[in-house]
Scaffold this motif. Structure first.
Motif, PDB file in Angstrom:
ATOM      1  N   TRP A   1      -4.428   4.474  -5.484  1.00  0.00           N
ATOM      2  CA  TRP A   1      -3.030   4.427  -5.918  1.00  0.00           C
ATOM      3  C   TRP A   1      -2.723   3.053  -6.516  1.00  0.00           C
ATOM      4  O   TRP A   1      -3.599   2.172  -6.525  1.00  0.00           O
ATOM      5  CB  TRP A   1      -2.078   4.795  -4.769  1.00  0.00           C
ATOM      6  CG  TRP A   1      -1.976   3.779  -3.647  1.00  0.00           C
ATOM      7  CD1 TRP A   1      -2.917   2.865  -3.269  1.00  0.00           C
ATOM      8  CD2 TRP A   1      -0.868   3.597  -2.771  1.00  0.00           C
ATOM      9  NE1 TRP A   1      -2.471   2.137  -2.199  1.00  0.00           N
ATOM     10  CE2 TRP A   1      -1.211   2.551  -1.872  1.00  0.00           C
ATOM     11  CE3 TRP A   1       0.379   4.177  -2.615  1.00  0.00           C
ATOM     12  CZ2 TRP A   1      -0.347   2.102  -0.853  1.00  0.00           C
ATOM     13  CZ3 TRP A   1       1.229   3.735  -1.609  1.00  0.00           C
ATOM     14  CH2 TRP A   1       0.868   2.706  -0.745  1.00  0.00           C
ATOM     15  N   SER A   2      -1.483   2.868  -6.984  1.00  0.00           N
ATOM     16  CA  SER A   2      -1.181   1.587  -7.632  1.00  0.00           C
ATOM     17  C   SER A   2      -0.326   0.692  -6.737  1.00  0.00           C
ATOM     18  O   SER A   2       0.585   0.014  -7.212  1.00  0.00           O
ATOM     19  CB  SER A   2      -0.521   1.817  -8.985  1.00  0.00           C
ATOM     20  OG  SER A   2       0.501   2.752  -8.846  1.00  0.00           O
ATOM     21  N   GLN A   3      -0.654   0.724  -5.437  1.00  0.00           N
ATOM     22  CA  GLN A   3      -0.038  -0.244  -4.524  1.00  0.00           C
ATOM     23  C   GLN A   3      -1.159  -0.809  -3.638  1.00  0.00           C
ATOM     24  O   GLN A   3      -1.034  -0.856  -2.411  1.00  0.00           O
ATOM     25  CB  GLN A   3       1.054   0.450  -3.691  1.00  0.00           C
ATOM     26  CG  GLN A   3       2.192  -0.493  -3.311  1.00  0.00           C
ATOM     27  CD  GLN A   3       3.315   0.228  -2.570  1.00  0.00           C
ATOM     28  OE1 GLN A   3       3.810   1.264  -3.034  1.00  0.00           O
ATOM     29  NE2 GLN A   3       3.720  -0.316  -1.430  1.00  0.00           N
ATOM     30  N   CYS A   4      -2.250  -1.211  -4.325  1.00  0.00           N
ATOM     31  CA  CYS A   4      -3.438  -1.668  -3.589  1.00  0.00           C
ATOM     32  C   CYS A   4      -3.216  -3.009  -2.900  1.00  0.00           C
ATOM     33  O   CYS A   4      -4.043  -3.451  -2.098  1.00  0.00           O
ATOM     34  CB  CYS A   4      -4.625  -1.776  -4.534  1.00  0.00           C
ATOM     35  SG  CYS A   4      -5.047  -0.205  -5.276  1.00  0.00           S
ATOM     36  N   ASP A   5      -2.104  -3.677  -3.226  1.00  0.00           N
ATOM     37  CA  ASP A   5      -1.802  -4.945  -2.554  1.00  0.00           C
ATOM     38  C   ASP A   5      -1.222  -4.723  -1.157  1.00  0.00           C
ATOM     39  O   ASP A   5      -1.054  -5.682  -0.402  1.00  0.00           O
ATOM     40  CB  ASP A   5      -0.864  -5.817  -3.412  1.00  0.00           C
ATOM     41  CG  ASP A   5       0.349  -5.067  -3.945  1.00  0.00           C
ATOM     42  OD1 ASP A   5       0.360  -3.812  -3.912  1.00  0.00           O
ATOM     43  OD2 ASP A   5       1.292  -5.730  -4.388  1.00  0.00           O
ATOM     44  N   THR A   6      -0.918  -3.471  -0.822  1.00  0.00           N
ATOM     45  CA  THR A   6      -0.436  -3.146   0.525  1.00  0.00           C
ATOM     46  C   THR A   6      -1.632  -2.728   1.369  1.00  0.00           C
ATOM     47  O   THR A   6      -2.350  -1.793   1.004  1.00  0.00           O
ATOM     48  CB  THR A   6       0.595  -1.990   0.448  1.00  0.00           C
ATOM     49  OG1 THR A   6       1.680  -2.427  -0.357  1.00  0.00           O
ATOM     50  CG2 THR A   6       1.113  -1.609   1.819  1.00  0.00           C
ATOM     51  N   LYS A   7      -1.857  -3.414   2.480  1.00  0.00           N
ATOM     52  CA  LYS A   7      -3.046  -3.130   3.296  1.00  0.00           C
ATOM     53  C   LYS A   7      -2.755  -1.934   4.206  1.00  0.00           C
ATOM     54  O   LYS A   7      -2.591  -2.057   5.426  1.00  0.00           O
ATOM     55  CB  LYS A   7      -3.447  -4.383   4.094  1.00  0.00           C
ATOM     56  CG  LYS A   7      -4.929  -4.402   4.479  1.00  0.00           C
ATOM     57  CD  LYS A   7      -5.351  -5.789   4.890  1.00  0.00           C
ATOM     58  CE  LYS A   7      -6.716  -5.828   5.572  1.00  0.00           C
ATOM     59  NZ  LYS A   7      -7.854  -5.389   4.761  1.00  0.00           N
ATOM     60  N   ALA A   8      -2.653  -0.771   3.559  1.00  0.00           N
ATOM     61  CA  ALA A   8      -2.268   0.456   4.266  1.00  0.00           C
ATOM     62  C   ALA A   8      -3.462   1.052   4.994  1.00  0.00           C
ATOM     63  O   ALA A   8      -4.605   0.927   4.534  1.00  0.00           O
ATOM     64  CB  ALA A   8      -1.708   1.453   3.257  1.00  0.00           C
ATOM     65  N   THR A   9      -3.191   1.726   6.101  1.00  0.00           N
ATOM     66  CA  THR A   9      -4.287   2.348   6.867  1.00  0.00           C
ATOM     67  C   THR A   9      -4.813   3.597   6.168  1.00  0.00           C
ATOM     68  O   THR A   9      -5.906   4.054   6.484  1.00  0.00           O
ATOM     69  CB  THR A   9      -3.824   2.724   8.286  1.00  0.00           C
ATOM     70  OG1 THR A   9      -2.668   3.556   8.176  1.00  0.00           O
ATOM     71  CG2 THR A   9      -3.490   1.489   9.095  1.00  0.00           C
ATOM     72  N   SER A  10      -4.056   4.143   5.236  1.00  0.00           N
ATOM     73  CA  SER A  10      -4.537   5.329   4.493  1.00  0.00           C
ATOM     74  C   SER A  10      -5.568   4.858   3.463  1.00  0.00           C
ATOM     75  O   SER A  10      -5.210   4.363   2.404  1.00  0.00           O
ATOM     76  CB  SER A  10      -3.378   6.059   3.816  1.00  0.00           C
ATOM     77  OG  SER A  10      -2.395   5.141   3.392  1.00  0.00           O
ATOM     78  N   LEU A  11      -6.841   5.002   3.812  1.00  0.00           N
ATOM     79  CA  LEU A  11      -7.925   4.381   3.028  1.00  0.00           C
ATOM     80  C   LEU A  11      -8.919   5.401   2.492  1.00  0.00           C
ATOM     81  O   LEU A  11     -10.099   5.079   2.332  1.00  0.00           O
ATOM     82  CB  LEU A  11      -8.675   3.374   3.917  1.00  0.00           C
ATOM     83  CG  LEU A  11      -7.977   2.047   4.198  1.00  0.00           C
ATOM     84  CD1 LEU A  11      -8.747   1.251   5.257  1.00  0.00           C
ATOM     85  CD2 LEU A  11      -7.846   1.214   2.938  1.00  0.00           C
ATOM     86  N   LEU A  12      -8.446   6.631   2.235  1.00  0.00           N
ATOM     87  CA  LEU A  12      -9.384   7.699   1.908  1.00  0.00           C
ATOM     88  C   LEU A  12     -10.293   7.346   0.725  1.00  0.00           C
ATOM     89  O   LEU A  12     -11.515   7.477   0.822  1.00  0.00           O
ATOM     90  CB  LEU A  12      -8.616   9.005   1.647  1.00  0.00           C
ATOM     91  CG  LEU A  12      -9.463  10.268   1.661  1.00  0.00           C
ATOM     92  CD1 LEU A  12     -10.348  10.348   2.899  1.00  0.00           C
ATOM     93  CD2 LEU A  12      -8.573  11.496   1.577  1.00  0.00           C
ATOM     94  N   ALA A  13      -9.707   6.884  -0.388  1.00  0.00           N
ATOM     95  CA  ALA A  13     -10.538   6.559  -1.555  1.00  0.00           C
ATOM     96  C   ALA A  13     -11.527   5.442  -1.198  1.00  0.00           C
ATOM     97  O   ALA A  13     -12.717   5.532  -1.523  1.00  0.00           O
ATOM     98  CB  ALA A  13      -9.658   6.151  -2.729  1.00  0.00           C
ATOM     99  N   ASN A  14     -11.024   4.410  -0.499  1.00  0.00           N
ATOM    100  CA  ASN A  14     -11.899   3.280  -0.142  1.00  0.00           C
ATOM    101  C   ASN A  14     -13.087   3.733   0.711  1.00  0.00           C
ATOM    102  O   ASN A  14     -14.214   3.298   0.499  1.00  0.00           O
ATOM    103  CB  ASN A  14     -11.131   2.209   0.633  1.00  0.00           C
ATOM    104  CG  ASN A  14      -9.933   1.698  -0.129  1.00  0.00           C
ATOM    105  OD1 ASN A  14      -9.017   2.451  -0.423  1.00  0.00           O
ATOM    106  ND2 ASN A  14      -9.929   0.419  -0.468  1.00  0.00           N
ATOM    107  N   ILE A  15     -12.815   4.606   1.677  1.00  0.00           N
ATOM    108  CA  ILE A  15     -13.932   4.987   2.571  1.00  0.00           C
ATOM    109  C   ILE A  15     -14.918   5.900   1.844  1.00  0.00           C
ATOM    110  O   ILE A  15     -16.114   5.866   2.103  1.00  0.00           O
ATOM    111  CB  ILE A  15     -13.454   5.616   3.900  1.00  0.00           C
ATOM    112  CG1 ILE A  15     -12.642   6.879   3.667  1.00  0.00           C
ATOM    113  CG2 ILE A  15     -12.697   4.620   4.761  1.00  0.00           C
ATOM    114  CD1 ILE A  15     -12.641   7.797   4.852  1.00  0.00           C
ATOM    115  N   MET A  16     -14.400   6.685   0.886  1.00  0.00           N
ATOM    116  CA  MET A  16     -15.330   7.519   0.108  1.00  0.00           C
ATOM    117  C   MET A  16     -16.244   6.648  -0.745  1.00  0.00           C
ATOM    118  O   MET A  16     -17.450   6.895  -0.846  1.00  0.00           O
ATOM    119  CB  MET A  16     -14.557   8.527  -0.742  1.00  0.00           C
ATOM    120  CG  MET A  16     -13.959   9.631   0.115  1.00  0.00           C
ATOM    121  SD  MET A  16     -12.830  10.696  -0.791  1.00  0.00           S
ATOM    122  CE  MET A  16     -13.969  11.670  -1.743  1.00  0.00           C
TER     123      MET A  16
END
Ligand code: PDD
Length: 262
Positions: free
Chosen positions: A121-136
């Motif tokens: 998404w385009s709010q990558c500066d927020t360290k959100a716990t929703s990390l689906l793309a990152n973990i993939m």
């Protein structure tokens, strides 16, 4: 019914701890506050309380010379699973895990990476716990036996699945500017400080894959990986597969900062 579990509705931080001393405590707490503000969660604790809680957890694990303190603040528990929410009491979760950072000798062997489209998404500066793309992406790196996935958005190299990225060209360091497309890494900031100390120019500007592949050096940075030189991208060697001299300088300075902190 915790929204952290149901929706990934929360913010997290990872603090590196060396011999009982937290590196970048203030900076991590500041980023935590900014993340919570960005998604309208009221910070349950002030700086003093966070510091004492983190130090307490650190003290339980003194046997580990390196600890990664993970903490998560979720929006809290609701009485039903609905996308919207009222005012809830945030849930705080914290853990300590030992972490290993490779030795300089180990890093001098170099590491590989692959590139992928940055579909986050385009709010990558927020360290959100929703990390689906990152973990993939991270899993893809693991499946390809490489260190990281380098992300490219609209032709521009942003960062990696769980680290920031730097390149060196003609003795100048380049990294993507802060903004919505990268996490403002605490280690990234320290690398920039190290470069200033070493009198090496840093430009926070966008660059494309061509510049990445033609770089003299490429490195990644994160709290738990520190600074890792990347010598091969998409099966092509960077600078003939050799680790660069500027990486070595910055790496050494980072080790000094760590020891000053302790
Ligand atoms: N990840 N970019 C992304 C997407 C990250 O997830 C991280 C850190 C970084 C580097 O930030 P810092 O230097 O503050 O650690 C950059 C942590 C370590 C994690 O998710 O475990």
């Amino acid at each position: 019914m915790d929204r952290g579990f149901l929706f990934g509705d929360g913010i997290y931080e990872v603090f590196p701890v060396y011999n009982g001393s937290i590196l970048g405590l203030e900076e991590h707490l500041k980023r935590l506050q900014e993340g919570l503000d960005a998604i309208n969660i009221v910070n349950p604790y002030d700086k003093k309380k966070w510091t004492s809680l983190i130090n307490k957890l650190v003290s339980y694990h003194q046997k580990n010379s390196k600890q990664a303190i993970y903490l998560q603040v979720s929006r809290g528990c609701d009485d039903d699973r609905k996308h919207t929410h009222g005012t809830l009491k945030p849930t705080v979760y914290m853990q300590s895990s030992p972490f290993k950072s490779p030795t300089k000798n180990g890093l001098l062997k170099g590491s590989a990476a692959i590139t992928r489209d940055d579909i986050r998404w385009s709010q990558c500066d927020t360290k959100a716990t929703s990390l689906l793309a990152n973990i993939m992406f991270a899993q893809e790196a693991k499946n390809h036996s490489v260190e990281e996935v380098i992300l490219i958005r609209d032709g521009i190299v942003t960062e990696c699945s769980s680290s920031n990225l730097f390149l060196v060209k003609n003795n100048c360091i380049y990294t993507h500017p802060k903004g919505p497309f990268i996490l403002p890494g605490i280690t990234r900031e320290m690398v920039i400080d190290c470069a200033k100390y070493c009198d090496i120019k840093v430009k926070e500007v966008a660059f494309n894959k061509g510049s990445l592949m033609g770089a003299d050096e490429v490195w990644i940075s994160s709290s738990t990986r520190e600074i890792v030189p990347i010598t091969c991208i998409d099966d092509k060697p960077i600078n003939n597969g050799k680790v660069g001299a500027i990486w070595s300088l910055i790496y050494d300075r980072y080790q000094t900062i760590k020891s000053i902190n302790i």
